[in-house]
Design a protein around this motif. Structure first.
Motif, PDB file in Angstrom:
ATOM      1  N   ASP A   1      -3.432  -2.849  45.497  1.00  0.00           N
ATOM      2  CA  ASP A   1      -4.686  -3.595  45.599  1.00  0.00           C
ATOM      3  C   ASP A   1      -5.381  -3.309  46.916  1.00  0.00           C
ATOM      4  OD1 ASP A   1      -4.357  -4.735  43.108  1.00  0.00           O
ATOM      5  OD2 ASP A   1      -3.581  -6.639  43.883  1.00  0.00           O
ATOM      6  N   ARG A   2      -4.620  -3.249  47.993  1.00  0.00           N
ATOM      7  CA  ARG A   2      -5.215  -2.942  49.302  1.00  0.00           C
ATOM      8  C   ARG A   2      -5.797  -1.536  49.315  1.00  0.00           C
ATOM      9  NH1 ARG A   2      -0.826  -6.202  51.440  1.00  0.00           N
ATOM     10  NH2 ARG A   2       0.478  -4.346  51.448  1.00  0.00           N
ATOM     11  N   ASP A   3      -5.098  -0.600  48.684  1.00  0.00           N
ATOM     12  CA  ASP A   3      -5.609   0.773  48.623  1.00  0.00           C
ATOM     13  C   ASP A   3      -6.926   0.835  47.858  1.00  0.00           C
ATOM     14  OD1 ASP A   3      -3.420   1.623  50.032  1.00  0.00           O
ATOM     15  OD2 ASP A   3      -2.348   2.385  48.288  1.00  0.00           O
ATOM     16  N   ILE A   4      -7.006   0.133  46.744  1.00  0.00           N
ATOM     17  CA  ILE A   4      -8.221   0.138  45.932  1.00  0.00           C
ATOM     18  C   ILE A   4      -9.368  -0.510  46.708  1.00  0.00           C
ATOM     19  CG2 ILE A   4      -9.298  -0.877  43.879  1.00  0.00           C
ATOM     20  CD1 ILE A   4      -6.607  -0.361  42.451  1.00  0.00           C
ATOM     21  N   ILE A   5      -9.098  -1.613  47.380  1.00  0.00           N
ATOM     22  CA  ILE A   5     -10.133  -2.287  48.169  1.00  0.00           C
ATOM     23  C   ILE A   5     -10.592  -1.387  49.310  1.00  0.00           C
ATOM     24  CG2 ILE A   5     -10.560  -4.228  49.738  1.00  0.00           C
ATOM     25  CD1 ILE A   5      -8.668  -5.871  47.859  1.00  0.00           C
ATOM     26  N   PHE A   6      -9.651  -0.761  50.002  1.00  0.00           N
ATOM     27  CA  PHE A   6      -9.986   0.160  51.100  1.00  0.00           C
ATOM     28  C   PHE A   6     -10.870   1.290  50.585  1.00  0.00           C
ATOM     29  CE2 PHE A   6      -8.821   4.114  53.386  1.00  0.00           C
ATOM     30  CZ  PHE A   6      -9.335   3.788  54.628  1.00  0.00           C
ATOM     31  N   PHE A   7     -10.489   1.915  49.470  1.00  0.00           N
ATOM     32  CA  PHE A   7     -11.277   3.021  48.944  1.00  0.00           C
ATOM     33  C   PHE A   7     -12.643   2.532  48.465  1.00  0.00           C
ATOM     34  CE2 PHE A   7     -12.280   6.607  46.089  1.00  0.00           C
ATOM     35  CZ  PHE A   7     -12.184   7.611  47.030  1.00  0.00           C
ATOM     36  N   GLY A   8     -12.712   1.313  47.946  1.00  0.00           N
ATOM     37  CA  GLY A   8     -14.001   0.745  47.554  1.00  0.00           C
ATOM     38  C   GLY A   8     -14.930   0.594  48.748  1.00  0.00           C
ATOM     39  N   PHE A   9     -14.394   0.156  49.879  1.00  0.00           N
ATOM     40  CA  PHE A   9     -15.203   0.053  51.099  1.00  0.00           C
ATOM     41  C   PHE A   9     -15.673   1.432  51.552  1.00  0.00           C
ATOM     42  CE2 PHE A   9     -13.057  -4.129  51.972  1.00  0.00           C
ATOM     43  CZ  PHE A   9     -14.212  -4.878  51.901  1.00  0.00           C
ATOM     44  N   ILE A  10     -14.794   2.420  51.462  1.00  0.00           N
ATOM     45  CA  ILE A  10     -15.148   3.777  51.855  1.00  0.00           C
ATOM     46  C   ILE A  10     -16.273   4.304  50.967  1.00  0.00           C
ATOM     47  CG2 ILE A  10     -14.313   6.160  52.023  1.00  0.00           C
ATOM     48  CD1 ILE A  10     -13.251   4.331  54.222  1.00  0.00           C
ATOM     49  N   ILE A  11     -16.179   4.071  49.667  1.00  0.00           N
ATOM     50  CA  ILE A  11     -17.249   4.508  48.751  1.00  0.00           C
ATOM     51  C   ILE A  11     -18.555   3.822  49.138  1.00  0.00           C
ATOM     52  CG2 ILE A  11     -18.083   4.343  46.374  1.00  0.00           C
ATOM     53  CD1 ILE A  11     -15.828   5.868  45.640  1.00  0.00           C
ATOM     54  N   GLY A  12     -18.500   2.549  49.511  1.00  0.00           N
ATOM     55  CA  GLY A  12     -19.703   1.844  49.934  1.00  0.00           C
ATOM     56  C   GLY A  12     -20.308   2.440  51.186  1.00  0.00           C
ATOM     57  N   VAL A  13     -19.462   2.840  52.124  1.00  0.00           N
ATOM     58  CA  VAL A  13     -19.944   3.418  53.380  1.00  0.00           C
ATOM     59  C   VAL A  13     -20.686   4.726  53.127  1.00  0.00           C
ATOM     60  CG1 VAL A  13     -19.164   4.528  55.521  1.00  0.00           C
ATOM     61  CG2 VAL A  13     -18.234   2.321  54.857  1.00  0.00           C
ATOM     62  N   VAL A  14     -20.183   5.542  52.227  1.00  0.00           N
ATOM     63  CA  VAL A  14     -20.831   6.838  51.987  1.00  0.00           C
ATOM     64  C   VAL A  14     -21.950   6.738  50.947  1.00  0.00           C
ATOM     65  CG1 VAL A  14     -18.767   8.131  52.631  1.00  0.00           C
ATOM     66  CG2 VAL A  14     -19.181   7.615  50.217  1.00  0.00           C
ATOM     67  N   SER A  15     -22.166   5.552  50.368  1.00  0.00           N
ATOM     68  CA  SER A  15     -23.179   5.391  49.326  1.00  0.00           C
ATOM     69  C   SER A  15     -24.450   4.689  49.799  1.00  0.00           C
ATOM     70  CB  SER A  15     -22.603   4.606  48.151  1.00  0.00           C
ATOM     71  OG  SER A  15     -21.523   5.289  47.578  1.00  0.00           O
ATOM     72  N   PHE A  16     -24.329   3.853  50.844  1.00  0.00           N
ATOM     73  CA  PHE A  16     -25.471   3.037  51.277  1.00  0.00           C
ATOM     74  C   PHE A  16     -25.639   3.116  52.791  1.00  0.00           C
ATOM     75  CE2 PHE A  16     -23.814   1.197  47.394  1.00  0.00           C
ATOM     76  CZ  PHE A  16     -24.960   1.051  46.627  1.00  0.00           C
ATOM     77  N   ASP A  17     -26.895   3.009  53.259  1.00  0.00           N
ATOM     78  CA  ASP A  17     -27.138   3.007  54.696  1.00  0.00           C
ATOM     79  C   ASP A  17     -27.047   1.587  55.250  1.00  0.00           C
ATOM     80  OD1 ASP A  17     -29.511   1.735  54.057  1.00  0.00           O
ATOM     81  OD2 ASP A  17     -30.794   3.434  54.576  1.00  0.00           O
ATOM     82  N   ARG A  18     -27.372   1.415  56.519  1.00  0.00           N
ATOM     83  CA  ARG A  18     -27.248   0.099  57.172  1.00  0.00           C
ATOM     84  C   ARG A  18     -28.109  -0.974  56.533  1.00  0.00           C
ATOM     85  NH1 ARG A  18     -27.038   1.210  63.652  1.00  0.00           N
ATOM     86  NH2 ARG A  18     -25.044   2.300  63.622  1.00  0.00           N
ATOM     87  N   GLU A  19     -29.242  -0.584  55.988  1.00  0.00           N
ATOM     88  CA  GLU A  19     -30.142  -1.556  55.349  1.00  0.00           C
ATOM     89  C   GLU A  19     -29.829  -1.727  53.869  1.00  0.00           C
ATOM     90  OE1 GLU A  19     -31.577   0.884  57.549  1.00  0.00           O
ATOM     91  OE2 GLU A  19     -31.358  -0.684  59.069  1.00  0.00           O
ATOM     92  N   ASP A  20     -28.689  -1.218  53.434  1.00  0.00           N
ATOM     93  CA  ASP A  20     -28.226  -1.327  52.051  1.00  0.00           C
ATOM     94  C   ASP A  20     -29.103  -0.544  51.083  1.00  0.00           C
ATOM     95  OD1 ASP A  20     -26.099  -2.179  50.514  1.00  0.00           O
ATOM     96  OD2 ASP A  20     -27.087  -4.006  49.858  1.00  0.00           O
ATOM     97  N   ASN A  21     -29.757   0.498  51.579  1.00  0.00           N
ATOM     98  CA  ASN A  21     -30.522   1.399  50.724  1.00  0.00           C
ATOM     99  C   ASN A  21     -29.580   2.497  50.233  1.00  0.00           C
ATOM    100  OD1 ASN A  21     -33.039   0.103  51.206  1.00  0.00           O
ATOM    101  ND2 ASN A  21     -33.107   1.103  53.194  1.00  0.00           N
ATOM    102  N   PRO A  22     -29.582   2.777  48.937  1.00  0.00           N
ATOM    103  CA  PRO A  22     -28.661   3.798  48.431  1.00  0.00           C
ATOM    104  C   PRO A  22     -29.054   5.209  48.857  1.00  0.00           C
ATOM    105  CG  PRO A  22     -30.087   3.038  46.677  1.00  0.00           C
ATOM    106  CD  PRO A  22     -30.393   2.194  47.879  1.00  0.00           C
TER     107      PRO A  22
END
Length: 57
Positions: free
Chosen positions: A9-30
């Motif tokens: 579960d921690r691995d999946i959550i960690f990878f989900g955060f990583i996907i979010g980092v590379v998918s959206f900028d600081r203003e949450d624009n994709p």
């Protein structure tokens, strides 16, 4: 056995955060990336973070 599920579960959550980092900028624009690009960039970032943190163990 429960600890194995917790670790996964921690691995999946960690990878989900990583996907979010590379998918959206600081203003949450994709970023305009394909799914394959997001996945590949997430893998590269995760590998960098893991390899960079390995000496701290």
């Amino acid at each position: 056995m429960d600890y194995l599920y917790d670790e996964g579960d921690r691995d999946i959550i960690f990878f989900g955060f990583i996907i979010g980092v590379v998918s959206f900028d600081r203003e949450d624009n994709p970023y305009e990336k394909s799914e394959a690009d997001r996945f590949n960039h997430a893998l590269r970032l995760a590998n960098f973070l893991i390899s960079d943190l390995a000496p701290l163990k």
